[in-house]
Design a protein around this motif. Structure first.
Motif, PDB file in Angstrom:
ATOM      1  N   LEU A   3       1.227 -10.234   4.206  1.00 46.47           N
ATOM      2  CA  LEU A   3       0.802  -8.200   3.937  1.00 46.47           C
ATOM      3  C   LEU A   3       0.738  -7.713   2.783  1.00 46.47           C
ATOM      4  O   LEU A   3      -0.455  -7.758   2.651  1.00 46.47           O
ATOM      5  N   GLY A   4       0.904  -8.285   1.642  1.00 46.08           N
ATOM      6  CA  GLY A   4       0.663  -7.636   0.739  1.00 46.08           C
ATOM      7  C   GLY A   4       1.768  -6.064   0.186  1.00 46.08           C
ATOM      8  O   GLY A   4       2.797  -6.626   0.097  1.00 46.08           O
ATOM      9  N   THR A   5       0.909  -6.214  -1.388  1.00 46.91           N
ATOM     10  CA  THR A   5       2.774  -5.634  -2.024  1.00 46.91           C
ATOM     11  C   THR A   5       1.974  -4.629  -3.611  1.00 46.91           C
ATOM     12  O   THR A   5       1.011  -5.273  -3.823  1.00 46.91           O
ATOM     13  N   PRO A   6       1.859  -3.460  -3.616  1.00 48.78           N
ATOM     14  CA  PRO A   6       1.658  -2.396  -4.281  1.00 48.78           C
ATOM     15  C   PRO A   6       1.199  -3.765  -6.014  1.00 48.78           C
ATOM     16  O   PRO A   6       2.614  -4.896  -6.532  1.00 48.78           O
ATOM     17  N   ASP A   7       0.680  -3.512  -6.998  1.00 52.30           N
ATOM     18  CA  ASP A   7       0.377  -4.504  -7.939  1.00 52.30           C
ATOM     19  C   ASP A   7       2.056  -4.335  -8.660  1.00 52.30           C
ATOM     20  O   ASP A   7       2.362  -4.746 -10.281  1.00 52.30           O
ATOM     21  N   SER A   8       2.110  -2.758  -9.054  1.00 49.51           N
ATOM     22  CA  SER A   8       3.798  -2.403  -9.587  1.00 49.51           C
ATOM     23  C   SER A   8       3.673  -1.062  -8.725  1.00 49.51           C
ATOM     24  O   SER A   8       3.402  -1.055  -7.973  1.00 49.51           O
ATOM     25  N   PRO A   9       5.742  -1.127  -8.900  1.00 50.13           N
ATOM     26  CA  PRO A   9       6.386  -0.379  -8.153  1.00 50.13           C
ATOM     27  C   PRO A   9       5.528   1.221  -9.104  1.00 50.13           C
ATOM     28  O   PRO A   9       6.401   2.358  -8.029  1.00 50.13           O
ATOM     29  N   GLU A  10       4.709   1.576  -9.604  1.00 47.83           N
ATOM     30  CA  GLU A  10       4.131   3.610 -10.476  1.00 47.83           C
ATOM     31  C   GLU A  10       3.712   3.380  -9.375  1.00 47.83           C
ATOM     32  O   GLU A  10       2.472   2.980  -8.997  1.00 47.83           O
ATOM     33  N   THR A  11       3.131   4.491  -9.201  1.00 47.84           N
ATOM     34  CA  THR A  11       2.851   6.116  -8.173  1.00 47.84           C
ATOM     35  C   THR A  11       0.684   5.433  -8.153  1.00 47.84           C
ATOM     36  O   THR A  11       0.813   5.696  -6.863  1.00 47.84           O
ATOM     37  N   PRO A  12       0.533   5.397  -8.835  1.00 51.47           N
ATOM     38  CA  PRO A  12      -0.976   4.668  -8.905  1.00 51.47           C
ATOM     39  C   PRO A  12      -0.933   3.737  -7.666  1.00 51.47           C
ATOM     40  O   PRO A  12      -2.282   3.627  -7.115  1.00 51.47           O
ATOM     41  N   ASP A  13      -0.400   2.609  -8.478  1.00 50.71           N
ATOM     42  CA  ASP A  13      -0.921   1.257  -8.008  1.00 50.71           C
ATOM     43  C   ASP A  13      -0.029   1.116  -6.836  1.00 50.71           C
ATOM     44  O   ASP A  13      -0.319   0.551  -5.586  1.00 50.71           O
ATOM     45  N   VAL A  14       1.298   1.946  -6.127  1.00 53.26           N
ATOM     46  CA  VAL A  14       1.504   2.762  -4.830  1.00 53.26           C
ATOM     47  C   VAL A  14       0.223   2.928  -4.171  1.00 53.26           C
ATOM     48  O   VAL A  14      -0.040   2.958  -2.818  1.00 53.26           O
ATOM     49  N   ARG A  15       0.008   4.200  -4.364  1.00 55.39           N
ATOM     50  CA  ARG A  15      -1.223   5.086  -3.713  1.00 55.39           C
ATOM     51  C   ARG A  15      -2.220   4.217  -3.813  1.00 55.39           C
ATOM     52  O   ARG A  15      -2.930   4.141  -2.662  1.00 55.39           O
ATOM     53  N   LYS A  16      -2.583   3.678  -4.311  1.00 58.35           N
ATOM     54  CA  LYS A  16      -3.920   2.324  -4.022  1.00 58.35           C
ATOM     55  C   LYS A  16      -3.204   1.541  -3.008  1.00 58.35           C
ATOM     56  O   LYS A  16      -4.373   1.238  -2.374  1.00 58.35           O
TER      57      LYS A  16
END
Length: 346
Positions: free
Chosen positions: A13-26
């Motif tokens: 499926l995929g995962t954010p590039d990092s657990p930081e809010t901007p990456d999670v939002r993306k």
């Protein structure tokens, strides 16, 4: 005669590039803007995702991802990269194995491009979703087709539709579960699968009148062979048979409900409350919709549902780990590449 290599594209499926809010939002924006995930028309979907879900859910999700994250990164991606290496070794030099994510990186397009440059004569695509759903396997199919439709020359493409009844899939979860069942006695076993909106299941009924979201899922037939809910119940039946569980000692249910509309039932949260209310004290929980431990297994089922169970009077909640990097999982992938998809058992 010259032998040409076969490409294998593994897709999770995929995962954010990092657990930081901007990456999670993306990540959430890309994931939820997929028309197969939220099957609304584009404009209302865009407004819902970009004005409501992503802005408000991203900070909360980021906190959860930080609990899940390791020094090496996201467990889902770590296991995927290890699977890529393991399968490459198992298949040998006649194959080129690549891992992609449906959302974020590495993208399906970039990995298909690598396979094209490697000069493979055919490509087998294996979505990491045991049961078929339009929002998962269907979305992978759509993206793969979008990419290869831009190629001037297209190799033979074979896509695995499901493996919910594959003997090695069942064996893997049975062996993981038995480790706990042999140590202590559990009052009940839960098989919790990821949920989807009820309307998506009904839309998949090509007859227009077969799907009732009830007993019609009790066995796989020609009519419901692509029904996600029916495939989940079939996985449970096969696991129950191998585990030797008695009727009444287990429940199939569905997690991760989003919004107020009807999703497929029974809901895992309500099931947990009901079981605790009946005096059930010890529960063993499986998550057989996931082949790698991730936010939905480790955090949602392993931690949040454990807390819910204990709040309602339960005493012991045990999550069974997923297939991750196990020998059974790699042998299953190898079999799918070499022998094709197994037809569901009758």
């Amino acid at each position: 005669m010259k032998h040409f290599k076969t490409g294998v594209l593994l897709v999770n499926l995929g995962t954010p590039d990092s657990p930081e809010t901007p990456d999670v939002r993306k990540y959430l924006r890309e994931f939820l803007m997929d028309g197969r995930v939220i099957d609304y028309p584009f404009i209302p979907r865009w407004m819902l995702v970009n004005l409501i879900i992503a802005p408000f859910r991203s900070p909360k999700s980021a906190k959860v991802y930080k609990e899940l994250w390791t020094e090496q990164g996201s467990p889902l991606k770590i296991y995927g990269e290890k699977n890529e290496r393991q399968l490459q070794e198992a298949l040998g030099n006649e194959y080129v194995v690549k891992l992609a994510m449906r959302y974020q990186s590495p993208s399906i397009e970039s990995k298909l491009d690598e396979l094209k440059k490697a000069g493979v004569s055919r490509i087998t695509v294996i979505p990491f979703f045991p049961q078929y759903a339009s929002a998962t396997t269907g979305s992978v199919y759509e993206e793969v087709n979008r990419v290869i439709n831009t190629w001037q020359t297209i190799p033979e493409i074979r896509m695995v539709n499901n493996f919910y009844a594959h003997p090695l899939f069942i064996k893997g979860f049975v062996e993981n579960g038995r480790k706990y069942l042999e140590k202590e006695k559990f009052d009940h076993v839960i098989f919790s699968y990821h949920g989807v909106p009820a309307r998506q299941i009904k839309k998949g009924d090509h007859t227009g009148n077969y799907c009732k979201l009830g007993s019609c899922c009790n066995q796989i037939s020609k009519v419901n062979q692509f029904c996600y809910r029916a495939q989940c119940f079939e996985t449970t039946r096969l696991l129950v048979k191998e585990l030797g569980l008695q009727e009444g000692t287990y429940t199939t249910c569905f997690q991760s409900r989003l919004g107020r509309e009807e999703w497929i039932q029974p809901y895992t949260e309500q099931t947990i409350k009901d079981l605790a209310g009946k005096g059930i004290k010890k529960v063993l929980a499986f998550s057989p919709a996931f082949v790698a431990d991730c936010l939905e297994t480790t955090i949602e089922v392993g931690d949040e549902y454990k807390e819910l169970f204990e709040e309602n009077g339960g005493q012991h909640w045990q999550l069974v780990e997923s297939l991750n990097d196990s020998e059974n999982w790699i042998n299953l992938l190898k079999d799918l590449v070499e022998n094709g998809q197994l037809i569901a058992s009758k």
